[in-house]
Scaffold this motif. Structure first.
Motif, mmCIF file in Angstrom:
data_model
loop_
_atom_site.group_PDB
_atom_site.id
_atom_site.type_symbol
_atom_site.label_atom_id
_atom_site.label_comp_id
_atom_site.label_asym_id
_atom_site.label_seq_id
_atom_site.Cartn_x
_atom_site.Cartn_y
_atom_site.Cartn_z
ATOM 1 N N ASP A 186 1.801 -0.854 3.903
ATOM 2 C CA ASP A 186 1.337 -1.473 3.123
ATOM 3 C C ASP A 186 1.222 -0.877 1.495
ATOM 4 N N GLY A 187 2.540 -0.908 1.111
ATOM 5 C CA GLY A 187 2.945 -0.380 -0.126
ATOM 6 C C GLY A 187 2.536 1.011 -0.567
ATOM 7 N N ALA A 188 2.042 1.809 0.222
ATOM 8 C CA ALA A 188 1.962 3.265 -0.050
ATOM 9 C C ALA A 188 3.134 4.021 0.686
ATOM 10 N N PRO A 189 3.837 4.988 -0.141
ATOM 11 C CA PRO A 189 4.647 5.869 0.661
ATOM 12 C C PRO A 189 4.241 6.571 1.781
ATOM 13 N N ALA A 190 4.950 6.744 2.912
ATOM 14 C CA ALA A 190 4.650 7.823 3.912
ATOM 15 C C ALA A 190 4.798 9.148 3.503
ATOM 16 N N GLY A 191 5.786 9.445 2.694
ATOM 17 C CA GLY A 191 5.905 10.738 2.295
ATOM 18 C C GLY A 191 6.538 11.688 3.317
ATOM 19 N N THR A 192 5.869 12.942 3.192
ATOM 20 C CA THR A 192 6.251 14.058 4.285
ATOM 21 C C THR A 192 5.106 14.039 5.427
ATOM 22 N N ARG A 193 4.162 13.340 5.184
ATOM 23 C CA ARG A 193 3.048 13.237 6.321
ATOM 24 C C ARG A 193 3.494 12.980 7.611
ATOM 25 N N ASP A 194 2.993 13.687 8.722
ATOM 26 C CA ASP A 194 3.139 13.418 9.924
ATOM 27 C C ASP A 194 3.142 11.902 10.428
ATOM 28 N N PRO A 195 3.985 11.135 10.947
ATOM 29 C CA PRO A 195 4.058 9.722 11.132
ATOM 30 C C PRO A 195 2.916 9.690 12.339
ATOM 31 N N ALA A 196 2.492 10.667 13.166
ATOM 32 C CA ALA A 196 1.326 10.569 14.171
ATOM 33 C C ALA A 196 0.056 10.238 13.533
ATOM 34 N N ALA A 197 -0.120 11.045 12.198
ATOM 35 C CA ALA A 197 -1.205 10.861 11.578
ATOM 36 C C ALA A 197 -1.681 9.743 10.761
ATOM 37 N N ILE A 198 -0.354 8.792 10.469
ATOM 38 C CA ILE A 198 -0.591 7.413 9.787
ATOM 39 C C ILE A 198 -0.916 6.404 10.421
ATOM 40 N N THR A 199 -2.397 6.282 10.671
ATOM 41 C CA THR A 199 -2.907 5.061 11.241
ATOM 42 C C THR A 199 -2.487 3.676 10.609
ATOM 43 N N LEU A 200 -2.037 2.947 11.513
ATOM 44 C CA LEU A 200 -1.802 1.577 11.219
ATOM 45 C C LEU A 200 -2.985 0.384 11.285
ATOM 46 N N PRO A 201 -3.250 -0.147 10.029
ATOM 47 C CA PRO A 201 -4.298 -1.148 9.967
ATOM 48 C C PRO A 201 -3.887 -2.510 10.589
ATOM 49 N N GLU A 202 -4.814 -3.102 10.987
ATOM 50 C CA GLU A 202 -4.507 -4.762 11.713
ATOM 51 C C GLU A 202 -3.814 -5.385 10.358
ATOM 52 N N GLY A 203 -2.586 -6.125 10.620
ATOM 53 C CA GLY A 203 -1.849 -6.769 9.691
ATOM 54 C C GLY A 203 -1.081 -5.917 8.918
ATOM 55 N N PHE A 204 -0.795 -4.723 9.290
ATOM 56 C CA PHE A 204 0.094 -3.777 8.540
ATOM 57 C C PHE A 204 1.455 -4.376 8.083
ATOM 58 N N VAL A 205 1.928 -3.952 6.802
ATOM 59 C CA VAL A 205 3.371 -4.058 6.868
ATOM 60 C C VAL A 205 4.058 -2.777 6.313
ATOM 61 N N VAL A 206 4.972 -2.563 7.316
ATOM 62 C CA VAL A 206 5.760 -1.279 7.246
ATOM 63 C C VAL A 206 7.114 -1.804 6.506
ATOM 64 N N GLU A 207 7.538 -0.854 5.646
ATOM 65 C CA GLU A 207 8.981 -1.197 5.023
ATOM 66 C C GLU A 207 9.832 0.042 5.272
ATOM 67 N N VAL A 208 10.960 -0.308 6.126
ATOM 68 C CA VAL A 208 11.992 0.759 6.237
ATOM 69 C C VAL A 208 13.043 0.655 5.149
ATOM 70 N N LEU A 209 13.089 1.860 4.499
ATOM 71 C CA LEU A 209 13.887 2.048 3.495
ATOM 72 C C LEU A 209 14.970 3.032 3.501
ATOM 73 N N PRO A 210 16.247 2.819 3.871
ATOM 74 C CA PRO A 210 17.309 3.738 4.029
ATOM 75 C C PRO A 210 17.699 4.414 2.713
ATOM 76 N N PRO A 211 18.193 5.415 2.874
ATOM 77 C CA PRO A 211 18.704 5.980 1.413
ATOM 78 C C PRO A 211 19.927 4.879 0.923
ATOM 79 N N PHE A 212 19.937 4.870 -0.258
ATOM 80 C CA PHE A 212 20.908 3.810 -0.964
ATOM 81 C C PHE A 212 21.213 4.271 -2.169
ATOM 82 N N ALA A 213 22.588 3.954 -2.780
ATOM 83 C CA ALA A 213 22.804 4.221 -4.111
ATOM 84 C C ALA A 213 22.721 3.383 -5.069
ATOM 85 N N GLY A 214 22.615 4.039 -6.076
ATOM 86 C CA GLY A 214 22.186 2.792 -7.143
ATOM 87 C C GLY A 214 21.134 3.507 -8.396
ATOM 88 N N GLY A 215 20.970 2.697 -9.357
ATOM 89 C CA GLY A 215 19.913 3.155 -10.262
ATOM 90 C C GLY A 215 19.019 2.236 -10.338
#
Length: 82
Positions: free
Chosen positions: A53-82
């Motif tokens: 939902d627009g907030a970085p998960a960062g280094t938090r344990d994914p098991a501790a990140i509860t997903l709310p109803e209607g969540f949006v998870v963005e999967v951002l692989p590393p990529f080059a560029g500026g």
């Protein structure tokens, strides 16, 4: 169990074969375990960062990140560029 959307970007989109999909999970860890359906996507997921939902998960344990109803998870692989 919450339902929401996963959006894949760059290499994640290529590996998943779709730009986004519906999903259901209680936590980010549950969600990630359920979407690693092929070796290419699993490799990308291990290197990716995630926005919930627009907030970085960062280094938090994914098991501790509860997903709310209607969540949006963005999967951002590393990529080059500026």
């Amino acid at each position: 169990m919450a339902t929401g959307t996963i959006r894949y970007w760059a290499a994640a989109k290529e590996a998943a074969g779709v730009p986004e999909e519906a999903a259901a999970a209680d936590t980010l860890a549950d969600l990630l375990a359920g979407i690693g359906r092929n070796a290419a996507l699993e490799r990308v997921l291990r290197r990716s960062s995630f926005l919930v939902d627009g907030a970085p998960a960062g280094t938090r344990d994914p098991a501790a990140i509860t997903l709310p109803e209607g969540f949006v998870v963005e999967v951002l692989p590393p990529f080059a560029g500026g």
